[in-house]
Motif scaffolding. Structure first.
Motif, mmCIF file in Angstrom:
data_model
loop_
_atom_site.group_PDB
_atom_site.id
_atom_site.type_symbol
_atom_site.label_atom_id
_atom_site.label_comp_id
_atom_site.label_asym_id
_atom_site.label_seq_id
_atom_site.Cartn_x
_atom_site.Cartn_y
_atom_site.Cartn_z
ATOM 1 N N LYS A 20 0.800 -1.232 0.000
ATOM 2 C CA LYS A 20 0.000 0.000 0.000
ATOM 3 C C LYS A 20 0.832 1.282 0.000
ATOM 4 O O LYS A 20 0.286 2.383 -0.127
ATOM 5 N N ASP A 60 -8.606 -7.577 0.178
ATOM 6 C CA ASP A 60 -9.501 -6.503 0.620
ATOM 7 C C ASP A 60 -9.254 -6.118 2.082
ATOM 8 O O ASP A 60 -9.607 -5.019 2.514
ATOM 9 N N TYR A 62 -6.526 -5.421 3.425
ATOM 10 C CA TYR A 62 -5.562 -4.319 3.511
ATOM 11 C C TYR A 62 -6.287 -2.996 3.745
ATOM 12 O O TYR A 62 -5.894 -2.198 4.606
ATOM 13 N N ASP A 63 -7.337 -2.756 2.958
ATOM 14 C CA ASP A 63 -8.055 -1.492 3.073
ATOM 15 C C ASP A 63 -8.733 -1.363 4.435
ATOM 16 O O ASP A 63 -8.802 -0.271 5.011
ATOM 17 N N ASP A 147 -6.369 7.966 3.597
ATOM 18 C CA ASP A 147 -7.462 7.003 3.429
ATOM 19 C C ASP A 147 -8.241 7.314 2.154
ATOM 20 O O ASP A 147 -8.995 8.295 2.090
ATOM 21 N N LYS A 148 -8.105 6.475 1.149
ATOM 22 C CA LYS A 148 -8.768 6.711 -0.133
ATOM 23 C C LYS A 148 -10.285 6.623 -0.007
ATOM 24 O O LYS A 148 -11.010 7.365 -0.680
ATOM 25 N N GLU A 149 -10.780 5.727 0.832
ATOM 26 C CA GLU A 149 -12.232 5.590 1.000
ATOM 27 C C GLU A 149 -12.831 6.852 1.601
ATOM 28 O O GLU A 149 -13.929 7.268 1.224
#
Length: 301
Positions: A20, A60, A62-63, A147-149
């Motif tokens: 990441k 998934d 990881y996120d 944090d991309k989300e």
């Protein structure tokens, strides 16, 4: 035991970094372990090495781990007293500093902006102060987060009434449109001032030429050495006379203590004191009332 002294934990953090590009090895030990262990508990995993195997089998995760490590607690005008000081002290002085510029550019940075409430709060304060003169200024606010989300959520711009319950009624009516039921959308002229960027304050270069940087409740997750490094990055990123606002439980450390001017220690407001000219230095003796009068004249132009 320090993080670096635990080989299994370091293998896990190295894996996260490789996959990441995020380095959590310098985060505060207790906070880091608590959040990682919560993911192990959720999957009934007994060791860090076993969790690495799970990550390989379930990418998934990881996120979800990154989300757990980058806690996103945000709301509009969180800690109202801080925003009152930004409104009454910081913003007038930022506008004042642009008085002799042909192109009046205001650049702000909300570091660790989560889902965007903080940069949009700052945008509303600037727009309120600029009023009809806003077309005479180029206002850009950068909201950055690891944090991309959270950044995806920040760009949605649709909020429930419950999410906005703490917002002043006049601000709600001025900057939001009701679109359906209890749903509201931020108006275009407010959202146009904000740009979101995926950014790791540890690994990436800062955003330079800022007049104000807000970094609130992020440094508490870093160890002292990393806090100092980040604070000095902010110093370099600020224009001379630019402001830094930290969280209420945070403070300057190391070389940053003497690098910044202390504007309001209780509210954690600091300023880069370096002056580009003697004229600027002379203006420093002006009080807030004098600054406000000059700003009012600027905004009438």
């Amino acid at each position: 035991m320090a993080i670096a002294d635990d080989p299994a934990l370091m293998r896990l953090l190295t894996k996260v970094h490789d996959e990441k590009g995020l380095d959590f090895s310098q985060y505060k030990e207790k906070s880091l372990l608590r959040r990682i262990n919560s993911r192990l508990f959720r999957h009934n995993v007994k060791s860090y090495d076993e969790y690495v195997v799970l990550l390989q089998a379930q990418p998934d995760e990881y996120d979800k781990l990154v989300a757990a490590l980058t806690i996103n607690v945000t709301e509009f005008f969180r800690n109202p007293e801080s925003f009152e000081a930004i409104k009454g002290i910081v913003i007038p002085r930022v506008i004042f500093s642009k008085r002799s510029q042909k192109h009046r550019i205001i650049r702000a940075w909300s570091c660790g902006c989560s889902s965007g409430d903080e940069p949009y709060s700052l945008a509303m304060l600037f727009l309120e102060k600029l009023g009809k003169a806003r077309d005479n200024f180029l206002l850009t606010i950068i909201g950055s987060d690891i944090d991309k989300e959270a950044l995806v959520e920040a760009k949605e711009l649709i909020y429930s009434a419950n999410r906005l319950k703490g917002l002043d009624k006049r601000l709600l009516e001025t900057y939001f449109d009701r679109i359906e039921g209890d749903k509201f959308m931020l108006r275009s002229y407010a959202r146009a001032t904000v740009r979101f960027r995926h950014h790791d304050i540890i690994e990436d270069k800062p955003f330079f030429h800022c007049d104000i940087i807000l970094c609130r409740n992020l440094l508490i997750y870093f160890n002292k050495q990393l806090q100092e490094e980040v604070l000095l990055k902010f110093y370099e990123a600020l224009n001379p006379g630019g402001f830094l606002v930290l969280g209420m439980t945070e403070s300057l450390v190391g070389a940053a203590v003497n690098a910044f001017e202390h504007v309001n220690n209780r509210l954690r407001i600091y300023r880069r004191p370096e002056a580009p000219s003697m004229e600027y230095k002379k203006d420093e003796i002006l009080g807030q009332e004098a600054i406000d009068k000059i700003v009012d004249e600027i905004l009438k132009e």
